[in-house]
Design a protein around this motif. Sequence first.
Motif, short mmCIF file in Angstrom:
data_model
loop_
_atom_site.label_atom_id
_atom_site.label_comp_id
_atom_site.label_asym_id
_atom_site.label_seq_id
_atom_site.Cartn_x
_atom_site.Cartn_y
_atom_site.Cartn_z
N CYS B 97 0.71 -1.13 -0.01
CA CYS B 97 0.20 -0.10 -0.06
C CYS B 97 0.81 1.22 -0.06
CB CYS B 97 -0.74 -0.02 1.18
SG CYS B 97 -2.22 1.21 1.29
N PHE B 98 2.09 1.22 0.60
CA PHE B 98 2.94 2.27 0.78
C PHE B 98 3.28 2.67 -0.69
CE2 PHE B 98 3.10 4.21 4.45
CZ PHE B 98 3.31 3.40 5.65
N GLY B 99 3.54 1.58 -1.65
CA GLY B 99 4.04 1.63 -2.78
C GLY B 99 3.09 2.64 -3.62
N ARG B 100 1.78 2.89 -3.31
CA ARG B 100 0.81 3.49 -4.11
C ARG B 100 0.75 5.00 -3.28
NH1 ARG B 100 -0.86 2.72 -8.53
NH2 ARG B 100 -2.62 3.99 -8.38
N PHE B 101 1.56 5.15 -2.36
CA PHE B 101 1.61 6.39 -1.72
C PHE B 101 1.62 7.81 -2.40
CE2 PHE B 101 1.43 8.82 2.23
CZ PHE B 101 2.24 9.95 1.91
N PRO B 102 2.51 7.85 -3.77
CA PRO B 102 2.32 8.90 -4.29
C PRO B 102 1.09 9.16 -4.89
CG PRO B 102 4.41 7.73 -5.01
CD PRO B 102 3.54 6.74 -4.02
N HIS B 104 -2.10 8.07 -3.40
CA HIS B 104 -3.17 8.26 -2.54
C HIS B 104 -2.92 9.03 -1.56
CE1 HIS B 104 -1.34 5.44 0.26
NE2 HIS B 104 -1.78 4.51 -0.39
N GLN B 105 -1.54 9.43 -1.05
CA GLN B 105 -1.25 10.29 0.06
C GLN B 105 -1.82 9.90 1.31
OE1 GLN B 105 0.71 13.24 -0.52
NE2 GLN B 105 1.33 11.76 -2.10
N GLY B 106 -2.21 8.58 1.69
CA GLY B 106 -2.66 8.29 2.83
C GLY B 106 -3.85 7.68 2.87
N ILE C 209 -3.20 20.84 14.55
CA ILE C 209 -3.77 20.84 13.18
C ILE C 209 -2.69 20.17 12.11
CG2 ILE C 209 -4.58 22.22 11.39
CD1 ILE C 209 -5.72 24.00 13.43
N PHE C 210 -1.58 20.63 12.45
CA PHE C 210 -0.35 20.24 11.52
C PHE C 210 -0.31 18.67 11.40
CE2 PHE C 210 3.59 19.68 9.39
CZ PHE C 210 4.37 18.82 10.41
N LEU C 211 -0.20 18.01 12.81
CA LEU C 211 -0.33 16.48 12.89
C LEU C 211 -1.45 15.92 12.30
CD1 LEU C 211 0.74 16.21 16.82
CD2 LEU C 211 2.17 15.90 14.69
N TYR C 212 -2.82 16.44 12.51
CA TYR C 212 -3.80 15.70 11.92
C TYR C 212 -3.70 15.91 10.20
CZ TYR C 212 -8.66 15.02 10.49
OH TYR C 212 -9.93 14.48 9.75
N ARG C 213 -3.13 16.95 9.68
CA ARG C 213 -3.05 17.06 8.32
C ARG C 213 -1.93 16.27 7.48
NH1 ARG C 213 -2.69 18.11 3.91
NH2 ARG C 213 -2.41 20.02 2.53
N TYR C 214 -0.88 16.12 8.48
CA TYR C 214 0.29 15.39 7.78
C TYR C 214 0.59 14.04 8.41
CZ TYR C 214 1.36 19.67 5.34
OH TYR C 214 1.32 20.50 4.44
N HIS C 215 -0.29 13.27 9.14
CA HIS C 215 0.33 12.08 9.87
C HIS C 215 0.48 10.95 8.79
CE1 HIS C 215 -4.22 11.27 9.62
NE2 HIS C 215 -3.61 10.15 9.20
N HIS C 216 0.17 11.08 7.55
CA HIS C 216 0.20 10.15 6.63
C HIS C 216 1.89 10.21 6.28
CE1 HIS C 216 -3.70 8.97 6.30
NE2 HIS C 216 -4.09 10.05 6.05
N TYR C 217 2.20 11.20 6.36
CA TYR C 217 4.02 11.44 5.76
C TYR C 217 4.87 10.82 6.86
CZ TYR C 217 2.20 14.48 2.11
OH TYR C 217 1.49 14.92 0.95
N PHE C 218 4.19 11.02 8.19
CA PHE C 218 5.06 10.54 9.31
C PHE C 218 5.31 8.99 8.98
CE2 PHE C 218 5.06 14.45 10.57
CZ PHE C 218 3.93 14.91 11.39
N ASP C 219 4.36 8.42 8.64
CA ASP C 219 4.37 6.90 8.30
C ASP C 219 5.43 6.49 7.48
OD1 ASP C 219 0.86 6.53 8.67
OD2 ASP C 219 2.36 6.18 10.02
N VAL C 220 5.30 7.33 6.12
CA VAL C 220 6.47 7.21 5.10
C VAL C 220 7.82 7.44 5.38
CG1 VAL C 220 7.16 8.19 2.54
CG2 VAL C 220 4.52 7.75 3.49
N LEU C 221 7.99 8.53 6.31
CA LEU C 221 9.39 8.88 6.76
C LEU C 221 9.89 7.98 7.59
CD1 LEU C 221 8.82 12.83 7.98
CD2 LEU C 221 10.15 11.83 6.16
N ALA C 222 9.09 7.26 8.71
CA ALA C 222 9.35 6.15 9.19
C ALA C 222 10.05 4.85 8.30
CB ALA C 222 8.43 5.64 10.18
N LEU C 223 9.89 4.96 7.09
CA LEU C 223 10.60 4.03 6.24
C LEU C 223 11.90 4.33 5.90
CD1 LEU C 223 7.60 3.40 3.60
CD2 LEU C 223 7.86 2.05 5.32
#
Lengths: 310, 252, 333
Positions: B97-102, B104-106, C209-223
């Motif tokens: 699913c992360f592969g699709r991130f670009p 769906h952005q989450g 608000i920042f956390l709510y908006r961007y929490h998906h990015y933290f998951d990716v950063l953790a990779l």
Amino acid sequence: MFRIFLPLSLLLALLSISSILIGSHALHFDAKSLDIILISRVPRTLALILTGISLSVAGVIMQQLARNKFVEPSTTGTVESATLGMLVMLIFFPAASVFYKLLVACISAVIGTALFLLILRRVPLRSGFLVPLVGIMYAGVLGAIITFIAYKYDLLQSIWVWIQGDFSMVLRGRYELLWLAAGLSFIAYFSADKLTLAGLGKQVSINLGLNYSVVFVWGLIIVSLITGVTVVNSGVIPFLGLVVPNIVSLLVGDNLRRSLPLIAMSGALLVLFCDILARTINFPYEIPIATVMGIIGSFIFLFLLLRRAS
Amino acid sequence: MIQTRNLSLYYAKNPILTDIDLSFRSSGVTSIIGPNGAGKSSLLSLVCRLQAPTSGDVTLNGESIHKLDNLQLAKKLAILRQENHIVSRLSVADLVCFGRFPYHQGRPAKEDLEQIDWAISLLELNEFKNRYISELSGGQRQRAFIAMVLAQQTDYLFLDEPLNNLDMKHSVNVMKTLRKAADEMQKSVVLVMHDINFAASYSDEIIAMKAGQIVHQKSPEDLMHDDILSDIYDMPLKVENVQGKRMCLYYL
Amino acid sequence: MPKKIIMSIYYSITALRKRLTPACRLLLAAVCALLVVIVFMSINVKASWEFTLTFRGKKLITFLLVAFCISTATLLFQSLSNNRIITPAIMGFDSLYILVQTSLVYVLGSMQYTALNSYLKWVIEISILVIAASYLFQWLFIKKHYNLYLLILIGVVCGVFFHSISALMMRMLDPTEFSVLQDSLFASFNAAQSELLIVSIVALSAIGIFLYRYHHYFDVLALGKPMATNLGVNHSAMTRVCIIVITTLIGLSTALVGPVTFFGLLVVNVAYIVCGSHYHRYLIPMSILCAIILLVGGDVLLQHVLGYDTKLSIIIEFIGGVFFICLILRKKI
């Protein structure tokens, strides 16, 4: 080597004399001044030199044991362990003699440092910078324990003031233990080769026929004894055991037989210099040497770190 | 088309790559081969903007990749490195699913979920879908990562030694999958391969590297010759004809 | 017999763990937190209700703010560095904070310092703290091959550096100026100043608000950096913003209650265990709730059950510290 020693010895003599001359009481040619010199100034100067020698040597031995350039007794929990031992003595056996306080401080220093080295074995070392980091966090943990206990017995302020390196209270008859610490440093010189070898690691040492465990424990005991004595006697000077060996290593390398005398000498010089600075910045008031060393030491430490990084 | 121009990489004073001028075809399978230390992995990192070059440039359809928007770039090219160390506990489905991130952005939509299922089936991972990747074998984990990079659905796919840890059956299956992706979906697949025979059997073009430079860029038929291979790998090699295909038997 | 009971409890917990989704667990944690808060506010009321409510209310708000700050800062920092053992609080922020305070008193003099508007004072101090700390990070980021552990080590050493400079300045202040400084520095859960609470609430709402908006990015950063870049996330920009957020959180927490080093570690690792998911949309709220339960619950325990007079922060540090050592000895980093 001798070429370096001559100017350094002169510098040492110069700084020692300055150290004897500087103080809040102006010196004249009378009996009172002589008293002050013999009871306060000379012992203080000697204490500074001995502490400088022993803490730098303890630092370099610690670096060989942990096989990392950025450790020293105050970043490996050794100091905090010794303090913990002393705290326990202060609380439960306040009337005990200095000898027993020293003994307990040294034993707890051994235990604390051994625990740190044990922890190091469990830590997969992805980076050389991780070792001092773990050490500092470990020291922080012990600090939290000390704070906890000291707070309960209302000794919080006293213990932290005690630990901070401060030579303003040094008098004749109150500093002699430091000769013991310096003596240990001299003894360490005779095992310099073995310690250098141990610094190369267990496999290499055993392959070359060294009894690694014995040398390791021996080094551990020396470091703990020196730290115990210093903590009980005059307090801790942060980063001394770290910056001096590192700078000397940059100049002459890591063969201890060659570098140990230079390390000892440089340690004494640095401590003398810092103490003179501490006495003159806010003359006639004194600033604890730990503060001055904290600034200078951390500054040099940062320089070393950044140099290593690039 | 991805092109490099005078691409160089230096670590301190050590040259890793020197003046690489390369064009990657816009569809088909290309293999990059060469001895250890030739700079193959570094080349991939530079082309996929994971690292900045010391000098030179990489362009995608004429525009420098460092000037293009990172997110849009992620939909155009994807890379799978050799080392993938992940601390988080993720299941195979999560990873792909992360592969699709670009895209769906989450917040994965239906199309994303379909792509994820497609990638997982393609790499025969359906029975491991909900298992944590830390609990899989090396080969299963590798296939999960390949599924992830396939799900990213990019025009260009860069894979660094994708067949590591894979057994024979899965190695062949992955190569066949990548060949299919190149043929049916018009993708350009660039692989760093250490096995010259896999490279020769499945590629349209082979790029040979040695000591930080490109020494050959040829079709497999033109490259698979004794003298050329011996020169690249610095060891005596012989090319045999096995069932109509050229093979290099280097085991003895 | 006892062994059987223990085994059956263990099995039912394991079975329960499999059934409970992260959302369920979050709900459970929220309920626990609410209960703890209610107990805190209403247990053992000895003085008038009005006084108790105001006094405890203020303390509660401090707890909530600190819980938010420390748990979120540690969590973000760990995701950023892909490491479960590090905490940002050892990086000398508290020393920087003390240095800023001390310099202000030293430079302005005690008269001007006390005359400053309280809101302005806090905003200035937190801003200086955040800007200085961010510069420290950013400067190190410009180096191409930065090593995260080096960064942290530098932070730690800087901490000692700042602390020593502050100590020097404190020695040079005269006694009246020093007492003004000491009042400012003395911080505890009981004595947080109202103006700071309000500034904190505003700042934390923005961060929320920042956390709510961007929490998906933290998951990716953790990779990890390469993977995140591959997936189109601008790693350096995102990291910079996160660093600013982390420094603000730690700065606020230090201003509110002084340095708290190991609590974040404890809370975040508990959250990893009970959360059931590694996605930040569950992790962040869960670690905040765990922090609230531990802080408020700990205070209730300490004050009313155990009757100790110890400062809560000291006990937290002690437990967190011991936990840290166990963590290292048990797990790999």
